[in-house]
Design an enzyme around this catalytic site. Sequence first.
Site, mmCIF file in Angstrom:
data_model
loop_
_atom_site.group_PDB
_atom_site.id
_atom_site.type_symbol
_atom_site.label_atom_id
_atom_site.label_comp_id
_atom_site.label_asym_id
_atom_site.label_seq_id
_atom_site.Cartn_x
_atom_site.Cartn_y
_atom_site.Cartn_z
ATOM 1 N N TYR A 171 -92.397 -5.342 -81.795
ATOM 2 C CA TYR A 171 -92.998 -4.111 -81.251
ATOM 3 C C TYR A 171 -92.391 -2.894 -81.949
ATOM 4 O O TYR A 171 -93.100 -1.987 -82.399
ATOM 5 C CB TYR A 171 -92.727 -4.069 -79.744
ATOM 6 C CG TYR A 171 -93.059 -2.774 -79.029
ATOM 7 C CD1 TYR A 171 -94.371 -2.413 -78.763
ATOM 8 C CD2 TYR A 171 -92.049 -1.923 -78.579
ATOM 9 C CE1 TYR A 171 -94.669 -1.239 -78.075
ATOM 10 C CE2 TYR A 171 -92.330 -0.755 -77.883
ATOM 11 C CZ TYR A 171 -93.641 -0.415 -77.646
ATOM 12 O OH TYR A 171 -93.926 0.739 -76.971
ATOM 13 N N ALA A 188 -90.980 -2.727 -84.846
ATOM 14 C CA ALA A 188 -91.446 -2.670 -86.243
ATOM 15 C C ALA A 188 -92.825 -2.024 -86.314
ATOM 16 O O ALA A 188 -93.089 -1.184 -87.183
ATOM 17 C CB ALA A 188 -91.493 -4.071 -86.838
ATOM 18 N N SER A 189 -93.730 -2.380 -85.382
ATOM 19 C CA SER A 189 -95.075 -1.805 -85.435
ATOM 20 C C SER A 189 -95.030 -0.308 -85.151
ATOM 21 O O SER A 189 -95.775 0.469 -85.749
ATOM 22 C CB SER A 189 -96.022 -2.531 -84.473
ATOM 23 O OG SER A 189 -95.669 -2.295 -83.127
ATOM 24 N N MET A 207 -109.037 -5.164 -80.219
ATOM 25 C CA MET A 207 -108.470 -4.647 -81.464
ATOM 26 C C MET A 207 -107.941 -5.768 -82.358
ATOM 27 O O MET A 207 -107.440 -5.521 -83.443
ATOM 28 C CB MET A 207 -107.365 -3.630 -81.163
ATOM 29 C CG MET A 207 -107.864 -2.398 -80.453
ATOM 30 S SD MET A 207 -109.105 -1.516 -81.435
ATOM 31 C CE MET A 207 -109.575 -0.217 -80.271
ATOM 32 N N HIS A 226 -103.704 2.032 -77.458
ATOM 33 C CA HIS A 226 -103.709 0.644 -76.992
ATOM 34 C C HIS A 226 -102.482 -0.119 -77.486
ATOM 35 O O HIS A 226 -101.842 0.248 -78.474
ATOM 36 C CB HIS A 226 -104.982 -0.066 -77.461
ATOM 37 C CG HIS A 226 -105.120 -0.098 -78.955
ATOM 38 N ND1 HIS A 226 -105.681 0.939 -79.656
ATOM 39 C CD2 HIS A 226 -104.764 -1.013 -79.873
ATOM 40 C CE1 HIS A 226 -105.661 0.645 -80.948
ATOM 41 N NE2 HIS A 226 -105.095 -0.540 -81.109
ATOM 42 N N ASP A 259 -93.823 4.837 -66.038
ATOM 43 C CA ASP A 259 -93.978 3.890 -64.918
ATOM 44 C C ASP A 259 -95.329 3.172 -64.846
ATOM 45 O O ASP A 259 -95.919 3.045 -63.768
ATOM 46 C CB ASP A 259 -93.711 4.626 -63.596
ATOM 47 C CG ASP A 259 -94.773 5.666 -63.286
ATOM 48 O OD1 ASP A 259 -95.688 5.883 -64.116
ATOM 49 O OD2 ASP A 259 -94.697 6.284 -62.209
ATOM 50 N N THR A 260 -95.836 2.669 -65.981
ATOM 51 C CA THR A 260 -97.071 1.879 -65.906
ATOM 52 C C THR A 260 -96.719 0.474 -65.414
ATOM 53 O O THR A 260 -95.581 0.022 -65.580
ATOM 54 C CB THR A 260 -97.763 1.767 -67.285
ATOM 55 O OG1 THR A 260 -96.900 1.060 -68.184
ATOM 56 C CG2 THR A 260 -98.053 3.135 -67.870
ATOM 57 N N GLU A 261 -97.732 -0.193 -64.847
ATOM 58 C CA GLU A 261 -97.477 -1.529 -64.277
ATOM 59 C C GLU A 261 -96.913 -2.481 -65.325
ATOM 60 O O GLU A 261 -95.940 -3.196 -65.080
ATOM 61 C CB GLU A 261 -98.787 -2.120 -63.748
ATOM 62 C CG GLU A 261 -98.880 -2.119 -62.243
ATOM 63 C CD GLU A 261 -100.269 -2.528 -61.787
ATOM 64 O OE1 GLU A 261 -100.697 -3.653 -62.113
ATOM 65 O OE2 GLU A 261 -100.929 -1.689 -61.108
HETATM 66 N N1 NAP Z 1 -95.139 2.466 -70.505
HETATM 67 C C1 NAP Z 1 -94.070 2.705 -71.226
HETATM 68 O O1 NAP Z 1 -92.930 2.635 -70.755
HETATM 69 C C2 NAP Z 1 -94.203 3.103 -72.665
HETATM 70 C C3 NAP Z 1 -93.057 3.509 -73.344
HETATM 71 C C4 NAP Z 1 -93.164 3.884 -74.683
HETATM 72 C C5 NAP Z 1 -94.400 3.859 -75.296
HETATM 73 N N2 NAP Z 1 -95.497 3.450 -74.624
HETATM 74 C C6 NAP Z 1 -96.772 3.388 -75.339
HETATM 75 O O2 NAP Z 1 -97.809 3.928 -74.551
HETATM 76 C C7 NAP Z 1 -99.035 3.260 -74.836
HETATM 77 C C8 NAP Z 1 -99.675 2.776 -73.538
HETATM 78 O O3 NAP Z 1 -98.757 1.963 -72.849
HETATM 79 P P1 NAP Z 1 -99.039 1.487 -71.339
HETATM 80 O O4 NAP Z 1 -97.733 1.241 -70.705
HETATM 81 O O5 NAP Z 1 -100.012 2.411 -70.712
HETATM 82 O O6 NAP Z 1 -99.733 0.059 -71.621
HETATM 83 P P2 NAP Z 1 -100.703 -0.798 -70.655
HETATM 84 O O7 NAP Z 1 -100.733 -0.254 -69.285
HETATM 85 O O8 NAP Z 1 -100.320 -2.220 -70.854
HETATM 86 O O9 NAP Z 1 -102.136 -0.550 -71.311
HETATM 87 C C9 NAP Z 1 -102.439 -1.095 -72.551
HETATM 88 C C10 NAP Z 1 -103.896 -0.826 -72.850
HETATM 89 O O10 NAP Z 1 -104.230 -1.447 -74.099
HETATM 90 C C11 NAP Z 1 -105.352 -2.312 -73.907
HETATM 91 N N3 NAP Z 1 -105.242 -3.467 -74.796
HETATM 92 C C12 NAP Z 1 -104.323 -4.462 -74.761
HETATM 93 N N4 NAP Z 1 -104.570 -5.374 -75.704
HETATM 94 C C13 NAP Z 1 -105.694 -4.961 -76.355
HETATM 95 C C14 NAP Z 1 -106.466 -5.505 -77.401
HETATM 96 N N5 NAP Z 1 -106.147 -6.652 -78.006
HETATM 97 N N6 NAP Z 1 -107.568 -4.826 -77.797
HETATM 98 C C15 NAP Z 1 -107.927 -3.672 -77.211
HETATM 99 N N7 NAP Z 1 -107.223 -3.103 -76.203
HETATM 100 C C16 NAP Z 1 -106.126 -3.758 -75.777
HETATM 101 C C17 NAP Z 1 -105.282 -2.710 -72.436
HETATM 102 O O11 NAP Z 1 -106.548 -3.060 -71.912
HETATM 103 P P3 NAP Z 1 -107.144 -4.554 -71.912
HETATM 104 O O12 NAP Z 1 -106.061 -5.468 -71.472
HETATM 105 O O13 NAP Z 1 -108.292 -4.439 -70.971
HETATM 106 O O14 NAP Z 1 -107.593 -4.804 -73.310
HETATM 107 C C18 NAP Z 1 -104.842 -1.414 -71.794
HETATM 108 O O15 NAP Z 1 -105.921 -0.544 -71.606
HETATM 109 C C19 NAP Z 1 -98.683 2.126 -75.805
HETATM 110 O O16 NAP Z 1 -98.982 2.522 -77.130
HETATM 111 C C20 NAP Z 1 -97.190 1.969 -75.613
HETATM 112 O O17 NAP Z 1 -96.536 1.463 -76.767
HETATM 113 C C21 NAP Z 1 -95.428 3.062 -73.309
#
Ligand code: NAP
Length: 297
Positions: A183, A185-186, A93, A120, A219-221
């Site tokens: 983050y 801000a986005s 992206m 993402h 609880d994602t890694e």
């Molecule tokens: N987990 C939380 O506590 C939490 C809390 C609030 C909000 N959120 C939101 O939930 C969503 C998912 O979070 P998550 O914890 O599941 O994150 P994650 O496990 O780190 O997954 C992020 C995903 O985005 C992809 N990604 C990263 N950089 C990228 C790039 N430059 N281009 C394309 N893809 C890219 C990663 O795959 P690759 O590395 O293979 O590209 C991965 O599939 C996010 O929008 C996050 O802000 C999460």
Amino acid sequence: MALPRNQLLPVLVLFLAYYYYSGQDDFRPEMLQGKRVIITGASKGIGEEVAYQLARMGAHVVLTARSENALKKVVSRCLKLGAASAHYVPGSMEDTKFVDSFVDTAAQLLGGLDMLILNHLMNSPMRLFPTDMATVRRNQQVNFLSYLALSTAAQPLLWASNGSLVVVSSLAGKIAFPLLASYSASKFALDGFFSSLRLENKMTGVNVSITLCVLGLIDTESAMESVKDIIKNVQPSPKSECALEIIKAAILRKDEFFFGRPSWLNLLLFNPGRKVLEFFWKDYFNLDKLQKPPAQP
Ligand SMILES: NC(=O)c1ccc[n+]([C@@H]2O[C@H](COP(=O)([O-])OP(=O)(O)OC[C@H]3O[C@@H](n4cnc5c(N)ncnc54)[C@H](OP(=O)(O)O)[C@@H]3O)[C@@H](O)[C@H]2O)c1
Ligand SMILES: *[C@@H]1O[C@H](CO)[C@@H](O)[C@H](O)[C@H]1NC(C)=O
Ligand SMILES: *[C@@H]1O[C@H](CO)[C@@H](O)[C@H](O)[C@H]1NC(C)=O
């Protein structure tokens, strides 16, 4: 605004009641059967879980992220779980050429589009600002601008299907978040853009729902890794449950929902002043003076 002062309270109460009861619709997994869905950030974390849940419900899915190997595994698991079809298109992206062409590539695989799930995230370590500006710019490209570009490319397809746009955001997109200023801000930017777009859709009768998902700690890694030793006393919620709530809210065409712990945060985040103002705000625009965008039906 044109509201007499003594009517504000009843209006507020009505709004609260409306939002409460409109949250009571019934969800059935069959609603997702045969739906054509794109999921970004689907190689791991919440996006991966969303893909598995949709696969179980019999949807067609196209997944994207950068790591091709991980995507390949997620796709084969989706097929085992019962997806009507499952494909992946790898890319970054950060790459605007990829961003501009991805939705069309995916829609060709799907034969149209019913739901676009933007999820993402470029992870940033929790630290005090300033961070170097190059990182900040990459951050805004991946976490905000690419969302805007992908949704724009998807508009005509979603118009044609009365589809749904899903934007995964965060508590950090609703309240100030120290150590994650860029983050945050986005995520605030996503709220500003997509909530404005939702009002435009309502004003012009475009039947595309926009669901903003406000998530607490899940609880994602990668999340567990970035908060460890830094955030105290917060219980994460399970990602599979989170994924299901995202799908439910999307297919029920909710505007916004909170998922996380403690769940009563919901009550504090629900901003009735903003909801009331936005409801009346749209009557202040003279639409006759505007040209409709070209692809609009
Ligand atoms: N987990 C939380 O506590 C939490 C809390 C609030 C909000 N959120 C939101 O939930 C969503 C998912 O979070 P998550 O914890 O599941 O994150 P994650 O496990 O780190 O997954 C992020 C995903 O985005 C992809 N990604 C990263 N950089 C990228 C790039 N430059 N281009 C394309 N893809 C890219 C990663 O795959 P690759 O590395 O293979 O590209 C991965 O599939 C996010 O929008 C996050 O802000 C999460
Ligand atoms: C979209 O909804 C309109 C009513 O808003 C309906 O007339 C039309 O048939 C629907 N189209 C699809 C593809 O569901
Ligand atoms: C919008 O589309 C949805 C899904 O097709 C449909 O259930 C709903 O009735 C439509 N709403 C309007 C106002 O046409």
